[in-house]
Enzyme design. Structure first.
Site, PDB file in Angstrom:
ATOM      1  N   GLU A  90       0.807  -1.221   0.000  1.00 39.65           N
ATOM      2  CA  GLU A  90       0.000   0.000   0.000  1.00 39.65           C
ATOM      3  C   GLU A  90       0.841   1.272   0.000  1.00 39.65           C
ATOM      4  O   GLU A  90       1.919   1.300   0.573  1.00 39.65           O
ATOM      5  CB  GLU A  90      -0.851   0.035   1.277  1.00 39.65           C
ATOM      6  CG  GLU A  90      -1.925  -1.005   1.296  1.00 39.65           C
ATOM      7  CD  GLU A  90      -2.486  -1.200   2.701  1.00 39.65           C
ATOM      8  OE1 GLU A  90      -2.831  -0.194   3.341  1.00 39.65           O
ATOM      9  OE2 GLU A  90      -2.574  -2.352   3.133  1.00 39.65           O
ATOM     10  N   CYS A 103       3.116   8.268   1.687  1.00 35.61           N
ATOM     11  CA  CYS A 103       3.526   7.333   2.731  1.00 35.61           C
ATOM     12  C   CYS A 103       3.802   5.990   2.057  1.00 35.61           C
ATOM     13  O   CYS A 103       2.904   5.389   1.468  1.00 35.61           O
ATOM     14  CB  CYS A 103       2.398   7.199   3.763  1.00 35.61           C
ATOM     15  SG  CYS A 103       2.714   5.936   5.014  1.00 35.61           S
ATOM     16  N   CYS A 110       5.499  -7.624   7.635  1.00 37.01           N
ATOM     17  CA  CYS A 110       6.454  -7.124   8.625  1.00 37.01           C
ATOM     18  C   CYS A 110       6.636  -8.196   9.692  1.00 37.01           C
ATOM     19  O   CYS A 110       5.700  -8.922  10.009  1.00 37.01           O
ATOM     20  CB  CYS A 110       5.888  -5.850   9.254  1.00 37.01           C
ATOM     21  SG  CYS A 110       6.981  -5.083  10.467  1.00 37.01           S
ATOM     22  N   CYS A 114       4.091  -5.830  16.252  1.00 34.12           N
ATOM     23  CA  CYS A 114       3.427  -4.862  17.140  1.00 34.12           C
ATOM     24  C   CYS A 114       1.941  -5.218  17.283  1.00 34.12           C
ATOM     25  O   CYS A 114       1.262  -5.512  16.301  1.00 34.12           O
ATOM     26  CB  CYS A 114       3.566  -3.445  16.602  1.00 34.12           C
ATOM     27  SG  CYS A 114       5.278  -2.890  16.513  1.00 34.12           S
ATOM     28  N   CYS A 117      -0.944  -3.294  15.211  1.00 31.17           N
ATOM     29  CA  CYS A 117      -0.683  -2.972  13.802  1.00 31.17           C
ATOM     30  C   CYS A 117      -1.181  -4.059  12.854  1.00 31.17           C
ATOM     31  O   CYS A 117      -0.941  -5.246  13.076  1.00 31.17           O
ATOM     32  CB  CYS A 117       0.812  -2.751  13.604  1.00 31.17           C
ATOM     33  SG  CYS A 117       1.239  -2.277  11.936  1.00 31.17           S
ATOM     34  N   CYS A 331      -1.679   1.978   8.015  1.00 30.87           N
ATOM     35  CA  CYS A 331      -0.730   0.896   7.843  1.00 30.87           C
ATOM     36  C   CYS A 331      -1.267  -0.537   7.664  1.00 30.87           C
ATOM     37  O   CYS A 331      -1.658  -1.180   8.633  1.00 30.87           O
ATOM     38  CB  CYS A 331       0.106   0.912   9.109  1.00 30.87           C
ATOM     39  SG  CYS A 331       1.797   0.675   8.801  1.00 30.87           S
TER      40      CYS A 331
HETATM   41  N1  SAH Z   1       7.843  -0.146  11.164  1.00 31.73           N
HETATM   42  C1  SAH Z   1       7.949   1.282  11.220  1.00 31.73           C
HETATM   43  C2  SAH Z   1       7.188   2.022  10.127  1.00 31.73           C
HETATM   44  C3  SAH Z   1       5.819   1.518   9.770  1.00 31.73           C
HETATM   45  S1  SAH Z   1       4.540   1.789  10.953  1.00 31.73           S
HETATM   46  C4  SAH Z   1       7.572   1.780  12.592  1.00 31.73           C
HETATM   47  O1  SAH Z   1       7.227   0.970  13.441  1.00 31.73           O
HETATM   48  O2  SAH Z   1       7.658   2.964  12.843  1.00 31.73           O
HETATM   49  C5  SAH Z   1       4.249   3.523  10.860  1.00 31.73           C
HETATM   50  C6  SAH Z   1       3.548   4.066  12.078  1.00 31.73           C
HETATM   51  O3  SAH Z   1       2.182   3.664  12.127  1.00 31.73           O
HETATM   52  C7  SAH Z   1       4.198   3.594  13.363  1.00 31.73           C
HETATM   53  O4  SAH Z   1       4.351   4.622  14.289  1.00 31.73           O
HETATM   54  C8  SAH Z   1       3.178   2.574  13.821  1.00 31.73           C
HETATM   55  O5  SAH Z   1       3.346   2.313  15.165  1.00 31.73           O
HETATM   56  C9  SAH Z   1       1.882   3.243  13.423  1.00 31.73           C
HETATM   57  N2  SAH Z   1       0.704   2.382  13.491  1.00 31.73           N
HETATM   58  C10 SAH Z   1       0.634   1.038  13.330  1.00 31.73           C
HETATM   59  N3  SAH Z   1      -0.614   0.599  13.548  1.00 31.73           N
HETATM   60  C11 SAH Z   1      -1.363   1.665  13.869  1.00 31.73           C
HETATM   61  C12 SAH Z   1      -2.742   1.851  14.217  1.00 31.73           C
HETATM   62  N4  SAH Z   1      -3.582   0.835  14.288  1.00 31.73           N
HETATM   63  N5  SAH Z   1      -3.155   3.116  14.489  1.00 31.73           N
HETATM   64  C13 SAH Z   1      -2.298   4.166  14.410  1.00 31.73           C
HETATM   65  N6  SAH Z   1      -1.007   4.058  14.073  1.00 31.73           N
HETATM   66  C14 SAH Z   1      -0.529   2.817  13.810  1.00 31.73           C
END
Ligand code: SAH
Length: 345
Positions: A90, A103, A110, A114, A117, A331
């Site tokens: 995406e 973005c 990944c 997390c 995510c 994301c």
């Molecule tokens: N792996 C990298 C970049 C991709 S995630 C990182 O962790 O920073 C980009 C951002 O989106 C990160 O800050 C991540 O924590 C956030 N993100 C992931 N899931 C999310 C959600 N459900 N709501 C809001 N932000 C989210």
């Protein structure tokens, strides 16, 4: 086959010199690549014999638009691209007063795990090649007609887990003969792969490093971010500080507000200390709800109270405006939805 769009102009020049071609051909080839061609044969002012030679070892690919959603609320565009091997990633284009930001994803899936995510649910499939990340920017611009001035590496994937390809992408997109996007207009977001921070600082790129902190203490952070295991917040802060000292570039902490998990007074106070220690700016992110996740977004009241504590402690804090709420622009959400519907691999 190697992809021509992963090559810098001087690398193309070297290749063509080895093939006995004049220098100006390199500029011609690079120009064609930037115009968004999908095959070497489209380079109509390059002699057929040379195209054939190139085709024996090199390729060019144009990702297909598998999905495109335009937000009715704010015009945010979300693309789902099909890559050469059938995988999908995406890209989101957001319009602000100061210009358009794209973005980009850096991996298919990944492996960081997390808990909040959507990108990590199916694990890591593979890393993106430099050209594939570049093509997200290039074709988003060509398709949308919106000139891109800013890039955030905040899509699917962990950029520091694909270090060399990401750095090559940065060189490509920054090149004056290419898209010429300034490093100061680029943010790289990481969940905190600390062993790569010094390596990145060494390159002294003038980009903004965004650290997805999401919790200021190990107990909370390890619960929601497996990447914290074996590293820890103290180590992360030391690495951030060193990065700041070496590059002079202020770090930004991203902090998703999750109801009852990381949004208490205790967290706000400890976060203030951490941010002051690193000289970081804090960007609070209202969480997007992910269907599979047990977490809920914090209430507006909690967010306000949290902001006040940070401000009272002298921390520079902003709350991210939510864009693309109606196009699953968070994301990994669109890829996940299409996977569940068995529409993509
Ligand atoms: N792996 C990298 C970049 C991709 S995630 C990182 O962790 O920073 C980009 C951002 O989106 C990160 O800050 C991540 O924590 C956030 N993100 C992931 N899931 C999310 C959600 N459900 N709501 C809001 N932000 C989210």
């Amino acid at each position: 086959m190697k992809n021509l769009r992963s090559m810098l102009p001087d690398e193309i020049e070297q290749l063509l010199t080895e093939l006995g071609e004049p220098k100006y051909r390199a500029k011609q080839v690079f120009k064609w690549l930037g115009r968004g061609i999908g095959s070497i044969d489209e380079m109509s002012d390059i002699p057929k014999a040379l195209r054939e030679k190139l085709k024996s070892e090199y390729t060019v690919y144009k990702p297909k638009v598998l999905g495109k959603q335009v937000s009715k609320i704010d015009g945010t565009i979300k693309y789902l691209w099909e890559l050469y091997d059938g995988n999908a990633v995406e890209t989101v284009v957001m319009s602000y007063k100061h210009g358009n930001t794209v973005c980009v994803s850096t991996q298919v899936g990944c492996r960081q795990g997390c808990a909040f995510c959507a990108s990590t649910i199916g694990g890591l499939v593979r890393c993106l090649e430099p050209n594939e990340i570049l093509e997200e920017v290039m074709f988003s611009q060509l398709d949308s007609g919106k000139p891109i001035s800013n890039i955030v590496l905040m899509g699917i994937g962990e950029p520091l887990d694909n270090f060399d390809n990401v750095v090559k992408f940065l060189e490509l997109v920054n090149h004056p003969d290419g898209m010429n996007i300034g490093m100061r207009h680029i943010s790289l977001s990481t969940c905190g792969i600390t062993e790569k921070f010094d390596k990145l600082a060494e390159l002294n790129l003038q980009l903004t490093l965004s650290v997805s902190l999401h919790a200021p203490d190990d107990e909370t952070r390890s619960k929601i971010m497996p990447a914290n295991h074996g590293r820890g917040v103290d180590e992360l802060m030391e690495c951030c500080r060193r990065y700041y000292e070496k590059t002079g570039r202020r770090i930004s902490f991203e902090y998703i507000m999750i109801d009852g998990v990381n949004d208490t007074q205790y967290h706000a106070e400890l976060l203030s200390k951490r941010a002051r220690y690193v000289g970081a700016h804090v960007n609070l992110i209202p969480m997007n709800h992910v269907e599979e996740s047990r977490f809920q977004p914090s209430t507006q009241g909690h967010i306000k109270a949290f902001v006040k504590i940070l401000e009272d402690n002298g921390v520079n804090v902003t709350v991210r405006r939510k864009l693309g709420g109606d196009v699953e622009a968070s994301c990994g959400q669109l890829r996940r939805k299409m996977q569940k519907g068995n529409r993509i691999k």
